[in-house]
Design a protein around this motif. Structure first.
Motif, PDB file in Angstrom:
ATOM      1  N   VAL A   1       0.849  -1.194   0.000  1.00 15.49           N
ATOM      2  CA  VAL A   1       0.000   0.000   0.000  1.00 15.49           C
ATOM      3  C   VAL A   1       0.879   1.236   0.000  1.00 15.49           C
ATOM      4  CG1 VAL A   1      -1.643   1.347   1.347  1.00 15.49           C
ATOM      5  CG2 VAL A   1      -1.972  -1.106   1.073  1.00 15.49           C
ATOM      6  N   SER A   2       0.538   2.213  -0.863  1.00 16.60           N
ATOM      7  CA  SER A   2       1.213   3.505  -0.879  1.00 16.60           C
ATOM      8  C   SER A   2       0.168   4.590  -0.660  1.00 16.60           C
ATOM      9  CB  SER A   2       1.921   3.710  -2.228  1.00 16.60           C
ATOM     10  OG  SER A   2       2.565   4.967  -2.274  1.00 16.60           O
ATOM     11  N   LEU A   3       0.536   5.643   0.099  1.00 14.78           N
ATOM     12  CA  LEU A   3      -0.432   6.657   0.505  1.00 14.78           C
ATOM     13  C   LEU A   3      -0.123   8.007  -0.160  1.00 14.78           C
ATOM     14  CD1 LEU A   3      -0.554   5.898   4.347  1.00 14.78           C
ATOM     15  CD2 LEU A   3      -2.155   5.093   2.603  1.00 14.78           C
ATOM     16  N   HIS A   4      -1.202   8.759  -0.487  1.00 18.53           N
ATOM     17  CA  HIS A   4      -1.100  10.189  -0.824  1.00 18.53           C
ATOM     18  C   HIS A   4      -1.473  10.968   0.416  1.00 18.53           C
ATOM     19  CE1 HIS A   4      -2.245   8.879  -5.171  1.00 18.53           C
ATOM     20  NE2 HIS A   4      -0.934   8.803  -4.968  1.00 18.53           N
ATOM     21  N   MET A   5      -0.651  11.940   0.809  1.00 19.36           N
ATOM     22  CA  MET A   5      -0.969  12.733   1.995  1.00 19.36           C
ATOM     23  C   MET A   5      -0.735  14.207   1.709  1.00 19.36           C
ATOM     24  SD  MET A   5       0.303  10.485   5.270  1.00 19.36           S
ATOM     25  CE  MET A   5       1.799   9.846   4.542  1.00 19.36           C
ATOM     26  N   GLY A   6      -1.722  15.037   2.094  1.00 18.42           N
ATOM     27  CA  GLY A   6      -1.599  16.479   1.951  1.00 18.42           C
ATOM     28  C   GLY A   6      -1.989  17.178   3.228  1.00 18.42           C
TER      29      GLY A   6
END
Length: 532
Positions: A436-441
């Motif tokens: 799993v890879s995450l996008h975070m802002g």
């Protein structure tokens, strides 16, 4: 544990006391009698030695050494004196050769008949005497005594020095103090045999006494102590079985066992009264118990509902509702917050590759771990939507005391912790779930923060959120992030620049945002390229 009857214990105690008492007395008596017999035997040996010396000196004073030699020869062949030897002061056996005879003849002169008679008695001397007792007897002029073992037989040996008295110096000269040493050895075996005989007799008497006295005391203790205790125990068992009418007989002399019986009788009567009271109270408690059980089931149901519902309510809302059910402190108001958006990279493609049940398990496993990290960094999960989370970080929750927290720093630290946790879970579940890879802002700014109660009187639901451009732009930052990246805006970057390394991504335009915005990627520790 094995049950040991009281009669056995009492018998063992009585036996132990008798063995110690009579045993000690018997041993002491045997020792005293043995010592007395040995002492008497030694005294007899000393008297025999003195008598022999007196006889020898008497014959010598009559100038009849021939008679002395015959007397010694007779005594040595007699069984009454098993060991008799006379040695000169130089250790040579006396009355064997003619050395002393010649010395006496030289000093005093002897009748020719006596000289000839003694000369006929000459014989070779036995082994010379050189033992320590002989030496000390010559040197100290004191009688030396010892117990010796010879061929398995014990002998009491006396070394008695014969002094060179003035009346003897006419024949033997005056240049020495000791003329000879008489050695008398008497066997101690008859004495020891008598000692053993008396010891065996004393032990037999002691054993019979112990057995007889122990039997009498055991029977007496059994009748006086054990039987009454058994009766009391029998009544106690009946009482334990519920027969509160059982009583111990109190006839007989008053003693501690009688007092115990009276105490048990009083206890039985008291238990009977208590049982009657309990029967009445049990009937009253039965109805009360039914009511309590119904109430408890209701409470357990409410607690279960509370526990399940708390999973869907932010910590800030729960804390305020517990202090104030009307939640007046949750009304919306403008304040500065940091909003973190995260979602799973490639979720649409992932949902096509993974069965729904496994995908749901994956999201639940990862996001459950993220919730603990968010709570540790003072964040509140606003909402979850499939593969995404929206988290609000405040400087201070409403109603809390203490200093303001740096919400931008907390949001960034939480993002890094979530990223590390995702990597650890990827390793742990390798082969089970796809990586799993995450996008975070993250965006920091003013927002309208608070709760809204939706629904009517019959159905109500609380929501806690932050609304406004700050929230929308945070979502756009998450969409602009590559897999695994953490993208922040200018305000957030300014707040964390002293603690984190940032990479400028330039200005970008976002949907529904009028002006391009500068954005930055937060560099993981250890990476130092393109640093602003």
């Amino acid at each position: 544990m094995t049950r040991v009857p009281l009669t056995v214990k009492i018998g063992l105690v009585i036996l132990a006391v008798l063995i110690v008492g009579f045993g000690a007395s018997t041993v002491l008596t045997i020792q005293q009698e043995s010592a007395l017999l040995v002492d008497q035997s030694q005294k007899a040996a000393r008297r025999l030695t003195e008598a022999l010396i007196a006889s020898v000196e008497s014959a010598m004073l009559q100038e009849r050494p021939d008679v002395t030699r015959m007397l010694i020869s007779d005594l040595k062949s007699s069984s009454a004196v098993p060991g008799l030897d006379i040695y000169r002061r130089n250790g040579v056996e006396a009355f064997t050769d003619l050395v002393t005879l010649q010395e006496v003849e030289k000093n005093a002169g002897l009748e020719k008949g006596v000289f000839d008679s003694i000369s006929k008695m000459a014989r070779p001397a036995g082994p010379a005497m050189t033992g320590p007792l002989f030496t000390r007897a010559v040197e100290t002029l004191q009688t030396q005594e010892s117990l010796e073992q010879r061929d398995g037989t014990t002998f009491f040996t006396v070394h008695r020095p014969v002094l060179n008295q003035e009346k003897c110096q006419g024949c033997h000269g005056s240049d020495h103090k000791v003329r000879a040493v008489v050695r008398v050895a008497t066997s101690m075996e008859p004495v020891f045999a008598e000692v053993r005989k008396q010891r065996n007799r004393q032990m037999l008497v002691g054993l019979l006494t112990i057995v007889a006295a122990g039997g009498v005391l055991w029977v007496a203790m059994r009748q006086v102590v054990v039987q009454p205790i058994r009766q009391v125990a029998s009544v106690a068992r009946r009482i334990g079985g519920g027969d509160f009418a059982a009583r111990v007989s109190t006839k007989g002399p008053r003693d501690e066992i009688g007092d115990l019986g009276e105490a048990i009788n009083e206890m039985s009567a008291g238990l009977g009264r208590a049982r009657d009271d309990l029967s009445t109270r049990n009937a009253e408690l039965a109805s009360t118990l039914e009511s309590l059980q119904a109430s408890r089931r209701q409470v357990e149901l409410l607690q279960q509902l509370k526990g399940e519902l708390s999973k869907f309510v932010p910590d800030a809302v729960k804390a305020l509702l517990e202090r104030n059910p009307d939640a007046t402190e949750l009304e919306k108001r403008t304040e500065e917050v940091s909003v973190l958006f995260l979602d799973i990279a490639g979720y649409t493609k992932l949902s096509e590759q993974v069965p729904p049940d496994q995908l749901n398990h994956l999201v639940q496993t990862y996001f459950s771990s993220f919730l603990e990290i968010i709570r540790a960094h003072h964040g509140d999960v606003n909402e979850t939507a499939g593969d995404g989370l929206m988290v609000i970080f405040q400087g201070k929750r409403r109603g809390e005391g203490g200093e303001e927290r740096d919400h931008a720093l907390n949001a960034t630290r939480a993002a890094f912790a979530i990223r590390q946790k995702a990597a650890a879970l990827n390793d742990e579940y390798a082969g089970v779930f796809p990586a799993v890879s995450l996008h975070m802002g993250i965006n920091t700014g003013q927002a309208l923060v608070g709760a809204t109660k939706l629904g009517g009187a019959g159905s109500q639901r609380w929501t806690f959120t932050a609304t406004g451009p700050t929230t929308n732009i945070a979502a756009r930052f998450a969409g602009a992030a590559e897999g695994g990246d953490i993208v922040v805006g200018q305000v957030t970057a300014d707040r964390i620049a002293s603690l984190f390394v940032l990479e400028s991504l330039g200005e970008r335009s976002f949907k529904n945002v009028s002006q391009p915005l500068a954005i930055y990627r937060v560099i993981p520790p250890g990476v130092y390229s393109k640093i602003t």
